[in-house]
Design a protein around this motif. Structure first.
Motif, short mmCIF file in Angstrom:
data_model
loop_
_atom_site.label_atom_id
_atom_site.label_comp_id
_atom_site.label_asym_id
_atom_site.label_seq_id
_atom_site.Cartn_x
_atom_site.Cartn_y
_atom_site.Cartn_z
N PHE A 60 0.83 -1.21 0.00
CA PHE A 60 0.00 0.00 0.00
C PHE A 60 0.87 1.26 0.00
O PHE A 60 0.57 2.24 -0.71
CB PHE A 60 -0.92 -0.01 1.22
N LEU A 61 1.96 1.25 0.78
CA LEU A 61 2.85 2.40 0.84
C LEU A 61 3.47 2.67 -0.53
O LEU A 61 3.54 3.82 -0.99
CB LEU A 61 3.94 2.17 1.89
N VAL A 62 3.91 1.60 -1.17
CA VAL A 62 4.51 1.76 -2.50
C VAL A 62 3.48 2.28 -3.50
O VAL A 62 3.79 3.10 -4.37
CB VAL A 62 5.09 0.40 -2.97
N GLN A 63 2.21 1.82 -3.36
CA GLN A 63 1.15 2.31 -4.24
C GLN A 63 0.96 3.82 -4.10
O GLN A 63 0.84 4.55 -5.10
CB GLN A 63 -0.17 1.59 -3.90
N ILE A 64 0.92 4.30 -2.85
CA ILE A 64 0.72 5.73 -2.61
C ILE A 64 1.89 6.54 -3.17
O ILE A 64 1.70 7.55 -3.88
CB ILE A 64 0.55 6.01 -1.11
N ILE A 65 3.10 6.11 -2.88
CA ILE A 65 4.28 6.83 -3.38
C ILE A 65 4.33 6.79 -4.90
O ILE A 65 4.58 7.81 -5.56
CB ILE A 65 5.57 6.23 -2.78
N GLY A 66 4.07 5.61 -5.48
CA GLY A 66 4.09 5.48 -6.94
C GLY A 66 3.03 6.32 -7.62
O GLY A 66 3.28 6.92 -8.67
N THR A 67 1.85 6.41 -7.01
CA THR A 67 0.79 7.23 -7.58
C THR A 67 1.18 8.70 -7.59
O THR A 67 0.97 9.42 -8.60
CB THR A 67 -0.52 7.05 -6.78
N ALA A 68 1.76 9.19 -6.50
CA ALA A 68 2.18 10.59 -6.43
C ALA A 68 3.27 10.89 -7.46
O ALA A 68 3.22 11.90 -8.17
CB ALA A 68 2.66 10.91 -5.01
N LEU A 69 4.26 10.01 -7.54
CA LEU A 69 5.36 10.22 -8.49
C LEU A 69 4.88 10.14 -9.93
O LEU A 69 5.29 10.94 -10.78
CB LEU A 69 6.46 9.20 -8.23
N SER A 70 4.03 9.16 -10.22
CA SER A 70 3.56 9.00 -11.60
C SER A 70 2.69 10.17 -12.04
O SER A 70 2.72 10.57 -13.22
CB SER A 70 2.78 7.69 -11.75
N THR A 71 1.93 10.74 -11.11
CA THR A 71 1.10 11.91 -11.46
C THR A 71 1.97 13.07 -11.90
O THR A 71 1.72 13.71 -12.94
CB THR A 71 0.23 12.33 -10.26
N VAL A 72 3.01 13.36 -11.12
CA VAL A 72 3.92 14.45 -11.47
C VAL A 72 4.67 14.14 -12.77
O VAL A 72 4.80 15.00 -13.66
CB VAL A 72 4.91 14.70 -10.32
N ALA A 73 5.15 12.90 -12.89
CA ALA A 73 5.92 12.52 -14.07
C ALA A 73 5.07 12.56 -15.34
O ALA A 73 5.51 13.07 -16.39
CB ALA A 73 6.51 11.12 -13.88
N ASN A 74 3.83 12.05 -15.27
CA ASN A 74 2.96 12.05 -16.45
C ASN A 74 2.60 13.46 -16.89
O ASN A 74 2.63 13.79 -18.08
CB ASN A 74 1.68 11.26 -16.15
N PHE A 75 2.26 14.30 -15.92
CA PHE A 75 1.90 15.68 -16.27
C PHE A 75 3.10 16.42 -16.86
O PHE A 75 2.99 17.11 -17.87
CB PHE A 75 1.40 16.42 -15.02
N GLY A 76 4.27 16.26 -16.23
CA GLY A 76 5.46 16.92 -16.73
C GLY A 76 5.87 16.44 -18.11
O GLY A 76 6.23 17.23 -18.99
N THR A 77 5.79 15.12 -18.32
CA THR A 77 6.15 14.57 -19.62
C THR A 77 5.19 15.03 -20.71
O THR A 77 5.62 15.41 -21.81
CB THR A 77 6.15 13.04 -19.56
N GLY A 78 3.88 15.01 -20.39
CA GLY A 78 2.91 15.48 -21.37
C GLY A 78 3.10 16.94 -21.73
O GLY A 78 3.03 17.33 -22.91
N TRP A 79 3.35 17.78 -20.72
CA TRP A 79 3.60 19.20 -20.96
C TRP A 79 4.82 19.39 -21.84
O TRP A 79 4.81 20.20 -22.77
CB TRP A 79 3.77 19.92 -19.62
N TRP A 80 5.90 18.64 -21.54
CA TRP A 80 7.13 18.76 -22.33
C TRP A 80 6.92 18.31 -23.77
O TRP A 80 7.38 18.96 -24.71
CB TRP A 80 8.23 17.93 -21.68
N MET A 81 6.18 17.22 -23.96
CA MET A 81 5.97 16.69 -25.31
C MET A 81 5.20 17.68 -26.18
O MET A 81 5.59 17.96 -27.32
CB MET A 81 5.23 15.36 -25.23
#
Length: 269
Positions: A60-81
């Motif tokens: 569960f801890l890894v899920q929460i951390i992964g969700t937070a990181l992936s949200t930032v990474a996806n938004f940043g990657t999409g904006w950059w693309m």
């Protein structure tokens, strides 16, 4: 684990309620589908963690951390693309071999036009040309019944119980943007590792099959990152059979309506 394919259902409902509004249709579908995908994705990960003997709290801890990181990474990657890749998603202006063709986005846009802008009343039921398509809702509803009856009539034939109609139909729901080439590759990999190796090397399968599944997913994600890096250097990929994003069928893009003449295509009568 298979999620419930509610895409068409959500688009159809919104199309009847708000015809002529494609943006509203796509927004309604995205929120509905993401809710289902997020819930099923969480259950899928917990199921994998259970099989791999990972404690639930750590999972569960890894899920929460992964969700937070992936949200930032996806938004940043999409904006950059969208701000740095010229002509992204424009098939006519992109160079040959470019990975930025956006098949999923174009499929979503086409669905928004069909179900939202044109509307199911004009395309499908009650006065549309494709009203007969709605019979497949009934077919999907009753399709598991014959399998269940056969499994009761022939209990000794265990393979009948393995036929899962929702899984078979949900695979077809991926087309488009998935093409027949993808299905053949999934069939080959699934047959080798979940039939041949499962029958002959059960120890290897039990120990490494789920790790292999994650490895293949990571490999696909890594190739996307590599494609991004190489694209910045104007390197779009080697010239090979798999570079073309189609079914390698020259007639696949030909019209199916009788009487329409297109260069290189047969005219149907």
């Amino acid at each position: 684990m298979q999620r419930i394919s509610a895409d068409i259902f959500l688009e159809m409902v919104n199309g009847y309620l708000y015809p002529g509004k494609p943006i509203a249709n796509m927004t309604f579908r995205i929120y509905g589908v993401l809710s289902i995908d997020t819930a099923v994705g969480a259950m899928y990960s917990f199921k994998q963690g259970h099989y791999m003997k990972i404690p639930p709290k750590q999972m569960f801890l890894v899920q929460i951390i992964g969700t937070a990181l992936s949200t930032v990474a996806n938004f940043g990657t999409g904006w950059w693309m969208f701000s740095s890749i010229p002509n992204i998603c424009d098939l006519e202006k992109l160079p040959k071999g470019s990975p930025w063709t956006c098949p999923g986005e174009r499929s979503s846009f086409a669905a928004g036009v069909i179900w939202g802008l044109v509307g199911p009343r004009r395309v499908f039921y009650p006065s549309g040309t494709y009203s007969k398509i709605f019979i497949f809702f009934i077919i999907g509803l009753v399709a598991p019944v014959p399998v269940w009856i056969l499994s009761k009539m022939y209990p000794e034939k265990k393979w009948i119980q393995l036929i899962t109609m929702p899984v078979i139909f949900s695979a077809g729901a991926m087309m488009p943007p998935v093409s027949a080439v993808n299905f053949w590759m999934w069939t080959v990999v699934g047959t080798i590792f979940n039939y041949v190796i499962f029958r002959k090397y059960k120890g290897w399968w039990a120990k490494y099959n789920y790790v292999l599944s994650y490895g293949l997913d990571f490999g696909a994600a890594f190739l996307v990152v590599m494609a991004s890096v190489l694209q910045v250097q104007d390197i779009y990929g080697i010239s090979w059979w798999g570079l073309e994003i189609d079914d390698h069928c020259p007639l696949a893009k030909c019209p199916t309506e009788p009487g329409i003449a297109v260069e290189g295509c047969p005219v149907l009568k």
